[in-house]
Design an enzyme around this catalytic site. Structure first.
Site, PDB file in Angstrom:
ATOM      1  N   GLU A 120      -0.304   8.438  -4.727  1.00 28.74           N
ATOM      2  CA  GLU A 120       0.862   7.564  -4.855  1.00 28.74           C
ATOM      3  C   GLU A 120       0.596   6.165  -4.315  1.00 28.74           C
ATOM      4  O   GLU A 120       1.058   5.171  -4.888  1.00 28.74           O
ATOM      5  CB  GLU A 120       2.054   8.181  -4.120  1.00 28.74           C
ATOM      6  CG  GLU A 120       3.321   7.365  -4.243  1.00 28.74           C
ATOM      7  CD  GLU A 120       4.525   8.030  -3.600  1.00 28.74           C
ATOM      8  OE1 GLU A 120       5.639   7.509  -3.763  1.00 28.74           O
ATOM      9  OE2 GLU A 120       4.353   9.076  -2.935  1.00 28.74           O
ATOM     10  N   GLU A 175      13.115   0.555  -2.194  1.00 38.80           N
ATOM     11  CA  GLU A 175      13.804   1.545  -1.364  1.00 38.80           C
ATOM     12  C   GLU A 175      13.817   1.216   0.127  1.00 38.80           C
ATOM     13  O   GLU A 175      14.428   1.949   0.906  1.00 38.80           O
ATOM     14  CB  GLU A 175      13.208   2.930  -1.614  1.00 38.80           C
ATOM     15  CG  GLU A 175      13.520   3.443  -3.009  1.00 38.80           C
ATOM     16  CD  GLU A 175      12.835   4.754  -3.333  1.00 38.80           C
ATOM     17  OE1 GLU A 175      13.459   5.576  -4.015  1.00 38.80           O
ATOM     18  OE2 GLU A 175      11.673   4.952  -2.915  1.00 38.80           O
TER      19      GLU A 175
END
Length: 676
Positions: free
Chosen positions: A613, A469
């Site tokens: 995460e 991303e």
């Protein structure tokens, strides 16, 4: 550092390791509120997040409940009523937190329960356990025992608290005549911030005594958003008194009449009795754990893997049309939205172990196919264009400030491939015809309209955000292009299975979408890529799960190039899971083991080893990472492979310190696979 300190540190690490070796129970023997990250007990519908404070839970999350408020001008997960908070007073005195001693907590993953124990001065010892009941999707249970150290009068209360974001709160205290006596109901209802949803919850006590002998209950308004029902009881020294609270939480997103349904469900659960509820819950989890991953050779890894499976099982359930967000039911991270995390990272693990649960995730996409078609139409494309972020109705929910919404198109292929893989594992042709084919074919139509046809081998997909991303506005991203090709190819295969005519344009487009390479043969991430750092796996996904690249030498070449492009911090946990899987299949068990550990150990938070995460992150629980790591065990070390003919097993290699891995309950046939 002197030798004595080194030896002391080594002994401390050994003691921590020994304590952590129970395969099913994670214990927190010391509670530090300043360094505490709650763990979730959930049943695929209700998530309860633990707190470091006695008789409190941090928050209650309910799947499927969204409203537009808070961050990003988009839908957000709603915290539901906190229906498991309690208070306990002794001899009428105010609660004194300084008297709480020896507080310990533990998560029992095998039975999906969370227990807290502590001493309250020289007065009493307390133990309570709560459950998000697996057999009753909207119900929870709290089980409490108080052991008096001396004669004492206790006042115990169940507290119903409304989250601040909700409005128009109404609190009720109702009594209903049951078959054995009166049932008292503590009930609240409120509107979501915009008034879109009605949220309701209801509690009832369960006593061990006959109803005629049970304590008398009193209702008390504590604040506008908080009320309770309480009882008092005299205890002799050494006496243990036990009671339970059962409750339900539901919204108008789940039923047309949530207020009455909340009370009905609570009455239904109350009349099952405490033992009956726990027995049914335990039985349901025993069925789930028939699909398990067993590691012989590393107890801590075994516990960690059970934790990952536990969370995936907890965040999803059979018979719904819900899919888990990246953080599951552990909170409102990522606004509770559904990303490719569900389709590519969590779905395959659930599909192999519990196809009936995985079906719910793809049902979520099927029910929102019409919205995806409208999204494609709005962007000038054909077929279905699934949104990057999805919530309740399947429209795009990505905040405007993020370009992923209009440009991270690979999610459409991920949805189609999930649908195809569901058929591959289950071989359910009727499902494929009724639900899989509409998804797969519509997504294929999207890609046929999305490419720019610039000549043979140049059906380009331009101006996308990559799976990596950090790469925005780029052309011919490796993963996007390969996923589009795979979508088009599986559409043709699905047509053949169903004996329907495939659009011949699909194969033409698939054959002409380019996969770029550097002059030295390394697969190039995108057209203008120069070899810089990347956020997460992109090219390596072409070897798994896409199987676009199958030559071991090419897989190895791409691995060695891209593993050095991932920064050590600030990147999501899934990438190292893919490295683990591919190195295991290439025969390098020790390098696979290195990345297996690197995928999650730096991301763990105390005291329950919950996964964040990123490395050093503080936003657990990252279910996406757990899904990736479970895939590395199933399809990497375990060698399982999803093919058009079902699940097969390919050659794989274990870490040198593992004796074996056993995978039970695989696929519809519930097979067992062993690698030694």
């Amino acid at each position: 550092m002197n030798k004595g300190i080194i030896q002391l540190l080594a002994l401390s690490l050994f003691c921590i390791s020994v304590k952590a070796q129970d395969p099913w129970i994670i214990k927190a023997d010391k509670i530090d509120p300043a360094n505490y990250y709650g763990v979730t007990v959930a049943n695929g519908m209700i998530g309860i997040v633990s707190s470091s404070e006695p008789f409190q839970v941090k928050n209650v999350v309910l799947a499927g409940a969204y409203d537009m408020y808070g961050r990003g001008r988009v839908s957000n997960f709603l915290n539901s009523f906190n229906l498991l908070n309690m208070y306990l007073l002794f001899n009428g005195d105010d609660w004194d937190a300084s008297k709480v001693k020896n507080m310990k907590q533990e998560l029992d993953m095998q039975h999906a329960s969370f227990t807290t124990t502590f001493d309250y001065g020289d007065v009493a010892s307390i133990k309570y356990t709560y459950y998000s009941l697996r057999q009753l999707p909207f119900c929870v249970l709290m089980d409490v025992s108080v052991t008096a150290k001396k004669t004492v009068n206790i006042t115990a209360a169940s507290v119903m608290q409304t989250p601040d974001a909700l409005r128009d709160v109404q609190n009720y205290y109702n009594e209903v005549d049951g078959p054995t006596g009166r049932i008292s109901l503590l009930t609240s209802t409120a509107k979501s911030p915009t008034g879109k949803l009605q949220l309701c919850a209801s509690n009832a006590f369960i006593f061990n005594e006959a109803d005629s002998l049970a304590p008398r209950l009193m209702h008390e308004m504590l604040d506008n958003n908080m009320h309770s029902m309480r009882f008092s009881k005299e205890l002799a020294a050494g006496q243990t008194y036990s009671y339970s609270v059962v409750g339900s939480s539901i919204t108008s997103a789940h039923t047309t009449d949530p207020l009455n349904e909340a009370e009905r469900l609570t009455i239904f659960a109350r009349l099952q009795g405490r033992d009956g509820l726990i027995k049914a819950h335990t039985k349901a989890w025993a069925e789930l754990w028939k699909s398990d991953i067993q590691i012989d050779g590393e107890p801590q890894a075994q516990q960690d893997v059970h934790s990952m499976l536990y969370h995936l099982y907890s965040f999803s359930r059979e018979g719904t049309a819900y899919a888990p967000s990246p953080m599951g039911l552990s909170g409102s991270g990522y606004n509770g939205h559904i990303f490719w995390d569900s389709d590519l990272w969590m779905f395959p693990a659930l599909l192999v172990l519990h196809p009936e649960i995985a079906k719910s995730l793809i049902e979520y996409r099927y029910e929102r196919l019409a919205a995806a078609k409208q999204n494609a139409f709005a962007h000038s494309f054909k077929g279905a264009m699934y949104p990057w972020e999805s919530a309740d109705n399947g429209t795009e929910e990505t905040p405007v400030g993020s370009l992923s919404g209009p440009f991270e198109h690979h999610i459409t292929a991920c949805v189609a491939l999930a649908a195809w893989n569901y058929y591959c594992v289950t071989q359910d042709k009727q499902w494929l015809q009724e639900k899989g084919w509409p998804i797969i074919s519509a997504c294929a139509d999207f890609w046929a309209s999305r490419v720019e046809r610039n000549g043979p081998g140049q059906y380009d997909i331009k101006n996308v955000i990559a799976a990596d991303e950090w790469a925005e506005g780029i052309d011919n991203d490796a993963f996007t292009n390969a996923a589009a090709k795979a979508n088009l190819q599986c559409a043709a295969l699905a047509a053949k299975v169903l004996n329907v005519k495939a659009d011949p344009d699909w194969q033409l487009v698939a054959q002409n979408i380019p996969i770029l390479k550097f002059p030295d043969g390394v697969t190039k991430e995108f057209a203008s890529y120069k070899g810089g750092g990347i956020k997460q796996a992109d090219v390596n996904l072409l070897a798994y799960p896409l199987k676009t690249i199958t030559d071991p030498a090419q897989v190895k070449k791409d691995l060695e190039f891209y593993e050095s492009r991932i920064p050590n911090e600030g990147t999501p946990a899934m990438t190292q899971a893919i490295f683990t899987l591919l190195y295991s299949r290439l025969g390098n068990g020790d390098k696979a083991y290195h990345f297996f550990k690197d995928a999650y150990e730096p991301n763990l938070n105390p005291p329950f080893r919950v996964i964040a995460e990123t490395k050093g992150g503080t936003n657990p629980y990252f279910a996406t990472g757990a899904g990736g790591i479970i895939q590395s065990l199933l399809m990497g070390f375990g060698g399982l492979d999803i093919t058009p003919n079902g699940i097969t097993q390919v050659k794989s290699t274990l870490p040198s310190n593992w004796k074996s891995i056993t995978i039970t309950g695989v696929g519809p046939e519930k097979k067992t696979y062993v690698v030694k």
